[in-house]
Every structure is written in C-alpha cells, then in structure tokens.
Design a protein around this motif. Sequence first.
Motif, PDB file in Angstrom:
ATOM      1  N   ARG A  15       8.095  12.451  -0.294  1.00 17.28           N
ATOM      2  CA  ARG A  15       7.417  13.175  -1.374  1.00 17.28           C
ATOM      3  C   ARG A  15       6.742  12.215  -2.353  1.00 17.28           C
ATOM      4  NH1 ARG A  15      11.415  16.225  -0.329  1.00 17.28           N
ATOM      5  NH2 ARG A  15      12.587  17.747  -1.358  1.00 17.28           N
ATOM      6  N   ARG A  16       7.168  11.000  -2.365  1.00 21.34           N
ATOM      7  CA  ARG A  16       6.602  10.003  -3.278  1.00 21.34           C
ATOM      8  C   ARG A  16       5.223   9.570  -2.773  1.00 21.34           C
ATOM      9  NH1 ARG A  16      12.088   6.427  -3.586  1.00 21.34           N
ATOM     10  NH2 ARG A  16      13.385   8.074  -4.475  1.00 21.34           N
ATOM     11  N   PRO A  17       4.403   9.011  -3.665  1.00 24.47           N
ATOM     12  CA  PRO A  17       3.075   8.545  -3.221  1.00 24.47           C
ATOM     13  C   PRO A  17       3.200   7.498  -2.105  1.00 24.47           C
ATOM     14  CG  PRO A  17       3.233   8.506  -5.615  1.00 24.47           C
ATOM     15  CD  PRO A  17       4.619   8.793  -5.089  1.00 24.47           C
ATOM     16  N   LEU A  18       2.284   7.575  -1.158  1.00 23.08           N
ATOM     17  CA  LEU A  18       2.256   6.617  -0.062  1.00 23.08           C
ATOM     18  C   LEU A  18       1.941   5.232  -0.611  1.00 23.08           C
ATOM     19  CD1 LEU A  18       2.265   6.132   3.028  1.00 23.08           C
ATOM     20  CD2 LEU A  18      -0.209   6.476   2.942  1.00 23.08           C
ATOM     21  N   MET A  19       2.745   4.268  -0.231  1.00 25.75           N
ATOM     22  CA  MET A  19       2.519   2.888  -0.662  1.00 25.75           C
ATOM     23  C   MET A  19       2.035   2.091   0.543  1.00 25.75           C
ATOM     24  SD  MET A  19       3.169   3.231  -3.790  1.00 25.75           S
ATOM     25  CE  MET A  19       3.069   1.565  -4.393  1.00 25.75           C
ATOM     26  N   MET A  20       0.979   1.313   0.310  1.00 28.70           N
ATOM     27  CA  MET A  20       0.357   0.549   1.388  1.00 28.70           C
ATOM     28  C   MET A  20       0.249  -0.921   0.984  1.00 28.70           C
ATOM     29  SD  MET A  20      -2.829   3.147   2.025  1.00 28.70           S
ATOM     30  CE  MET A  20      -3.643   2.488   0.609  1.00 28.70           C
ATOM     31  N   ILE A  31       1.084  -4.468  -2.696  1.00 25.18           N
ATOM     32  CA  ILE A  31       1.453  -3.099  -2.380  1.00 25.18           C
ATOM     33  C   ILE A  31       0.855  -2.195  -3.448  1.00 25.18           C
ATOM     34  CG2 ILE A  31       3.371  -1.473  -2.184  1.00 25.18           C
ATOM     35  CD1 ILE A  31       5.005  -3.755  -0.954  1.00 25.18           C
ATOM     36  N   MET A  32       0.162  -1.134  -2.987  1.00 28.83           N
ATOM     37  CA  MET A  32      -0.499  -0.226  -3.924  1.00 28.83           C
ATOM     38  C   MET A  32      -0.650   1.154  -3.316  1.00 28.83           C
ATOM     39  SD  MET A  32      -4.370  -1.866  -3.751  1.00 28.83           S
ATOM     40  CE  MET A  32      -3.922  -3.541  -4.088  1.00 28.83           C
ATOM     41  N   THR A  33      -1.011   2.110  -4.157  1.00 25.82           N
ATOM     42  CA  THR A  33      -1.272   3.469  -3.698  1.00 25.82           C
ATOM     43  C   THR A  33      -2.667   3.534  -3.067  1.00 25.82           C
ATOM     44  OG1 THR A  33      -2.281   4.142  -5.779  1.00 25.82           O
ATOM     45  CG2 THR A  33       0.114   4.436  -5.577  1.00 25.82           C
ATOM     46  N   ILE A  34      -2.974   4.687  -2.468  1.00 25.53           N
ATOM     47  CA  ILE A  34      -4.307   4.881  -1.899  1.00 25.53           C
ATOM     48  C   ILE A  34      -5.363   4.720  -2.983  1.00 25.53           C
ATOM     49  CG2 ILE A  34      -5.867   6.579  -0.855  1.00 25.53           C
ATOM     50  CD1 ILE A  34      -3.377   7.729   0.568  1.00 25.53           C
ATOM     51  N   ARG A  35      -5.160   5.371  -4.130  1.00 27.39           N
ATOM     52  CA  ARG A  35      -6.131   5.309  -5.232  1.00 27.39           C
ATOM     53  C   ARG A  35      -6.348   3.867  -5.689  1.00 27.39           C
ATOM     54  NH1 ARG A  35      -9.580   8.484  -7.209  1.00 27.39           N
ATOM     55  NH2 ARG A  35      -8.211  10.228  -6.785  1.00 27.39           N
ATOM     56  N   GLU A  36      -5.254   3.109  -5.847  1.00 27.88           N
ATOM     57  CA  GLU A  36      -5.389   1.707  -6.275  1.00 27.88           C
ATOM     58  C   GLU A  36      -6.164   0.890  -5.253  1.00 27.88           C
ATOM     59  OE1 GLU A  36      -1.352   0.897  -8.869  1.00 27.88           O
ATOM     60  OE2 GLU A  36      -1.166   1.041  -6.691  1.00 27.88           O
ATOM     61  N   THR A  43      -8.679  -3.979   0.981  1.00 32.38           N
ATOM     62  CA  THR A  43      -8.681  -3.638   2.393  1.00 32.38           C
ATOM     63  C   THR A  43      -7.270  -3.251   2.816  1.00 32.38           C
ATOM     64  OG1 THR A  43     -10.423  -5.259   2.775  1.00 32.38           O
ATOM     65  CG2 THR A  43      -9.213  -4.497   4.709  1.00 32.38           C
ATOM     66  N   TYR A  44      -7.153  -2.105   3.468  1.00 33.01           N
ATOM     67  CA  TYR A  44      -5.868  -1.619   3.968  1.00 33.01           C
ATOM     68  C   TYR A  44      -5.343  -2.548   5.055  1.00 33.01           C
ATOM     69  CZ  TYR A  44      -2.700   1.205   6.777  1.00 33.01           C
ATOM     70  OH  TYR A  44      -1.628   1.645   7.495  1.00 33.01           O
ATOM     71  N   ILE A  45      -4.035  -2.858   5.003  1.00 36.70           N
ATOM     72  CA  ILE A  45      -3.389  -3.657   6.055  1.00 36.70           C
ATOM     73  C   ILE A  45      -2.400  -2.789   6.833  1.00 36.70           C
ATOM     74  CG2 ILE A  45      -1.900  -5.631   6.558  1.00 36.70           C
ATOM     75  CD1 ILE A  45      -3.088  -6.972   4.044  1.00 36.70           C
ATOM     76  N   ARG A  46      -1.440  -2.181   6.119  1.00 35.20           N
ATOM     77  CA  ARG A  46      -0.439  -1.330   6.785  1.00 35.20           C
ATOM     78  C   ARG A  46       0.305  -0.507   5.738  1.00 35.20           C
ATOM     79  NH1 ARG A  46       4.690  -3.200   5.928  1.00 35.20           N
ATOM     80  NH2 ARG A  46       4.878  -5.349   5.299  1.00 35.20           N
ATOM     81  N   VAL A  47       1.025   0.485   6.213  1.00 40.99           N
ATOM     82  CA  VAL A  47       1.875   1.282   5.334  1.00 40.99           C
ATOM     83  C   VAL A  47       3.090   0.432   4.970  1.00 40.99           C
ATOM     84  CG1 VAL A  47       3.371   3.312   5.222  1.00 40.99           C
ATOM     85  CG2 VAL A  47       1.129   3.480   6.289  1.00 40.99           C
TER      86      VAL A  47
END
Length: 63
Positions: A15-20, A31-36, A43-47
């Motif tokens: 339920r918590r925001p997805l951290m990537m 590590i940051m949220t989608i918005r950040e 650039t996205y690396i992984r969840v």
Amino acid sequence: MSVEELEEQVAELRRRPLMMLCRTASGRERIMTIRECVDTRSTYIRVAADELDALLAAELGGK
C-alpha cells in the motif's frame, strides 16, 4: 507467522508508495518514488523493495 499474517503484512507493504532505485543526471544512485524519479529526470534502474524482500526472506527462507 501464519500464511494469513504473512499475506496481511505483504498487502500492507504494497500500500505504500513504490520505491525505485534511480540514477540521477549527476550519476548518483538514489532510492525515490516515481514522482521524484520523473521530477529529477532520473533514469529508472530497478524496484527497491527492501522491506518486502526482507520479510519474505525471513518467513520463507531466502537471502
């Protein structure tokens, strides 16, 4: 822990925001949220599901 309790804990964590893990323009990994990630043009690396990984490893036997 029962299967039901484990499922409840997993549901709570999800339920918590997805951290990537993302790479910033300066090359730093963070590590940051989608918005950040979007706002910083990273650039996205992984969840990064460290809490979920730790819970499942502890209960189901893993790394």
